[in-house]
Design an enzyme around this catalytic site. Structure first.
Site, PDB file in Angstrom:
ATOM      1  N   TYR A  53      23.642  49.181  47.139  1.00  0.00           N
ATOM      2  CA  TYR A  53      23.475  50.130  48.242  1.00  0.00           C
ATOM      3  C   TYR A  53      24.722  51.003  48.374  1.00  0.00           C
ATOM      4  CZ  TYR A  53      19.663  46.995  49.730  1.00  0.00           C
ATOM      5  OH  TYR A  53      18.536  46.214  49.795  1.00  0.00           O
ATOM      6  N   ILE A 232      13.455  41.839  57.568  1.00  0.00           N
ATOM      7  CA  ILE A 232      14.766  42.490  57.675  1.00  0.00           C
ATOM      8  C   ILE A 232      14.618  44.006  57.808  1.00  0.00           C
ATOM      9  CG2 ILE A 232      16.199  40.703  56.633  1.00  0.00           C
ATOM     10  CD1 ILE A 232      15.875  42.164  53.931  1.00  0.00           C
ATOM     11  N   ASN A 244      13.328  46.849  67.521  1.00  0.00           N
ATOM     12  CA  ASN A 244      13.014  45.835  66.516  1.00  0.00           C
ATOM     13  C   ASN A 244      13.150  44.433  67.083  1.00  0.00           C
ATOM     14  OD1 ASN A 244      12.565  47.792  64.568  1.00  0.00           O
ATOM     15  ND2 ASN A 244      14.568  47.572  63.593  1.00  0.00           N
TER      16      ASN A 244
END
Length: 276
Positions: A53, A232, A244
């Site tokens: 990432y 996730i 969330n």
């Protein structure tokens, strides 16, 4: 926060935080760090990242976000498949540890399968465990046949398989999720809201409105209905993290699940595992 039990007995939250594409824009950095820290306060203490990432930039952002609260976080990172050998995995792990600003990774995953034999990766992961650099190890994007081969290669200690799973990616329900359940290995669902695309799906919008939830909360609650499932999702703002987090307490009624099944039917037979 409900929990999921890893092989060996350790419990982790069923709802964690993803970080794909975070740490790549300076104008978003403060908000992303605030979102991760807010998520920890809400009980989403599992944070997932990867050396891939942002070419390490995301791990650096996560390291900054967890500074001072490291002991409250269950930290997950992933290694490139080309780094999953005996020689290269220790180097990749050391680089991730430096970027994350910590002395251990709680769960270290093979990001996807490459050319390194699975048995060699298992040995490399076990060596890192013995050295205290990682606490648990697992895999990502491995389908049922791959998982069976992993176990045959000595990988009984695999803690999880991180997979693409959501309302539009139901292929794992056919044989992968049952296989993981039989082997007491939790699944970890990445992109559980299909990178945000699901929140604009008309059927989901309507169902969510009828039950007083947002589309994202409904999609997350649907994923979490599965026993032994960790989700996730990513949140780039504190408000999104709170949205969330509220999904962890939602238990969808049977009629709602039936409506979702009708709108998002599972494949009739086996399909290969999707990955992003």
């Amino acid at each position: 926060m409900r929990t999921v039990t890893l092989p060996g007995g350790e419990q982790v939250p069923c709802l964690g935080q993803g970080t794909w594409l975070m740490g790549e824009r300076s104008d978003r950095r403060a908000g992303e760090i605030a979102a991760l820290r807010a998520g920890v306060e809400l009980g989403m203490t599992l944070i997932d990242t990867a050396e891939m990432y942002g070419d390490g930039a995301t791990e650096e952002l996560v390291g900054e976000a967890i500074a001072g609260i490291r002991d409250r976080v269950f930290l997950v990172s992933k290694a490139y498949p080309q780094n999953a050998s005996r020689d290269r995995l220790p180097q990749a792990c050391a680089a991730s540890l430096e970027r994350l600003g910590t002395d251990r990774i709680d769960l270290y995953l093979l990001h996807w399968r490459g050319r390194v034999p699975l048995g060699e990766t298992v040995e490399a992961m076990q060596a890192l465990q013995h050295a205290g650099k990682i606490r648990h190890w697992g895999v990502s994007n491995l389908d049922t046949d791959d998982m069976a081969e992993l176990v045959e290669a000595g990988g009984e200690g695999c803690a999880t398989d991180q997979i693409l799973y959501n309302l539009t990616r139901r292929g794992p329900e056919h044989d992968l999720l049952p296989w993981l359940g039989e082997h007491a290995m939790p699944a970890m669902a990445y992109s559980p809201v299909e990178q945000g695309r699901l929140v604009r799906h008309n059927a989901l919008v309507g169902i969510a409105a009828d039950i007083g939830l947002t589309p994202a909360q409904t999609a997350l609650a649907w994923v979490l209905r599965q026993p032994g499932m960790i989700a996730i999702p990513k949140a780039g703002s504190v408000a999104h993290a709170r949205e969330n987090g509220a999904a962890a307490d939602v238990m969808l009624e049977a009629d709602v699940l039936a409506r979702l099944d009708a709108a998002f039917p599972a494949p009739r037979g086996r399909v290969a595992l999707d990955m992003l």
